[in-house]
Design an enzyme around this catalytic site. Structure first.
Site: not given
Ligand code: DSN
Length: 423
Positions: A56, A226, A229
């Site tokens: 932490e 994120t 992706k």
């Molecule tokens: N909303 C989800 C998607 O686009 O699949 C990701 O948070």
């Protein structure tokens, strides 16, 4: 000493599920816009011994001992993120994009403050003010949407709403919008009313990393994202910002909204940032967009309406009513999955059907591009999608289409034969 046996020996049920999931991912075409295939290196790092470590705090300011390598790892991930996105500040600890948004909002705002964001129905994200998320419950969100004629974000309307509602923050970003964001106009509206400008780049941060899209950090005060992706890293979140917000963001992430960060995931993020700095990754990012445009063109030529008229990024939203008024997103997604084409149903702007049914589909090209598919394969894929929808009640035709999908998939495997887990 810990048990040295493999998961297959210790827990064959879980091992079978992992194997089945690998087979599922490899035996179909993966078109979910928020998914991708992470590299072996990313998965090794995110499955490493860093999963054991509590640390932490932040590098060199921890509440635990034994953090010398954890400190180096987190600092490396931070430095790489800052370099990749030309950002003054980076926090790599958020467990997810939603938590990144939550921490970013609370770093600079208070509960009850007004924020402006794109409505979920028009392509925004749950955390941009939906009443079913913390964002809608804890903040006073004002939503902007798409112009009903053009299906584009109309900046004059965003400005009108901003001046009328005086939000303390304006959020730009989407999970189902296929056109460029006018960062310059958002910035100037935010400046006009003295608002903070936040870009939620979760969907497209990988395309920014690959220099296939403008960098929102050139305009925004804060960028959230994120890491799993298009960018193909370990699952998790990321916050970038101008220097002045860094201290408040760190405080909001820990101890504000999280305890110990997940350092195995941070290891996987660091590897992905390293991979994203390569020329090969930049070519990939450009190809993701080319593939989306080729696929959208094929579907449009087949009579399927693409919302907003086309795509500038990795995704597109399809209005199924252009082919058949009675066809729902749910039915189309299920029949496509049946032939091996996996995607998600998605509401289209002003959709008369509920979110679990919808009149639309969302398609993204990050995964198929990782597999090496290019424009020619997108034309083939587009025809397979159109055929499946047209022949959805014909079992024999669907079987033939499924064979076509299998052929395409076999020619473009995501993982090499020597990938661990292949049998
Ligand atoms: N909303 C989800 C998607 O686009 O699949 C990701 O948070």
């Amino acid at each position: 000493m810990t048990d040295p046996r493999s998961v297959a020996d210790v827990d064959p049920i879980v091992a079978d599920l992992i194997q089945s999931e690998l087979t599922r991912q490899e035996s179909g075409i993966q078109l979910i816009a928020s998914e991708n295939f992470a590299s072996r290196a990313v998965m090794e790092a995110s499955g490493s011994v860093f999963t054991n470590k509590y640390a932490e705090g932040y590098p060199r300011r921890r509440y635990y001992e034994g953090c010398e390598f954890t400190d180096q790892l987190e600092q490396l991930a931070i430095d790489r993120a800052k370099e990749l996105f030309a950002a003054d500040f980076a926090n790599v600890q958020p467990h997810s994009g939603s938590q990144a948004n939550m921490a970013a909002y609370f770093a600079v705002l208070e509960s009850g403050d007004t924020i402006m964001g794109m409505s979920l129905d028009h392509g925004g994200h749950l955390t941009h003010g939906s009443h079913v998320s913390f964002s809608g419950a804890l903040f006073n969100f004002v939503s902007y949407g798409l112009n009903p004629e053009t299906e584009l974000i109309e900046m004059d309307e965003v400005r009108r709403l901003a001046v009328e509602n005086q939000p303390k923050m304006i959020v730009a970003g989407y999970s189902a919008y296929s056109r460029h964001l006018d960062y310059e106009a958002f910035r100037s509206i935010a400046d006009e009313i003295g608002a903070i400008f936040l870009v939620d780049a979760a969907h497209f941060i990988g395309l920014v990393a690959g220099k296939a899209m403008p960098n929102p950090m050139d305009y925004a005060d804060i960028v959230t994202a994120t890491t799993h992706k298009a960018i193909r890293g370990a699952r998790g979140g990321l916050i970038l910002s101008k220097e002045e917000y860094g201290k408040a963001i760190n405080k909001a992430v820990f101890p504000g909204y999280q305890g110990g960060a997940i350092f195995s995931q941070i290891a996987g993020k660091a590897v992905a940032f390293h991979e994203a700095m390569t020329a090969e990754y930049q070519e990939y990012a450009v190809q993701v967009i080319r593939n989306a445009q080729a696929l959208a063109g094929t579907l449009q030529a087949g009579g399927l309406r693409v919302v907003s008229g086309g795509t500038d990024n990795h995704l597109m939203l399809l209005d199924l009513r252009s082919l058949d008024e009675d066809l729902t997103g749910k039915e189309a997604a299920v029949v496509l999955d049946g032939v091996g084409i996996t995607l998600n149903r998605n509401a289209i702007p002003n959709d008369p059907r509920p979110p679990f049914v919808t009149s639309g589909l969302r398609i993204g090209t990050p995964s198929v591009t990782t597999c090496g598919m290019r424009e020619g394969e997108m034309e083939r894929l587009g025809s397979l999608i159109l055929d499946t929808i047209a022949k959805r009640d014909d079992e024999t035709a669907l079987k033939e289409i499924a064979d076509g999908v299998s052929e395409l998939v076999a020619a473009f495997p995501p993982y090499p034969a020597e990938f661990p887990g292949h049998v």
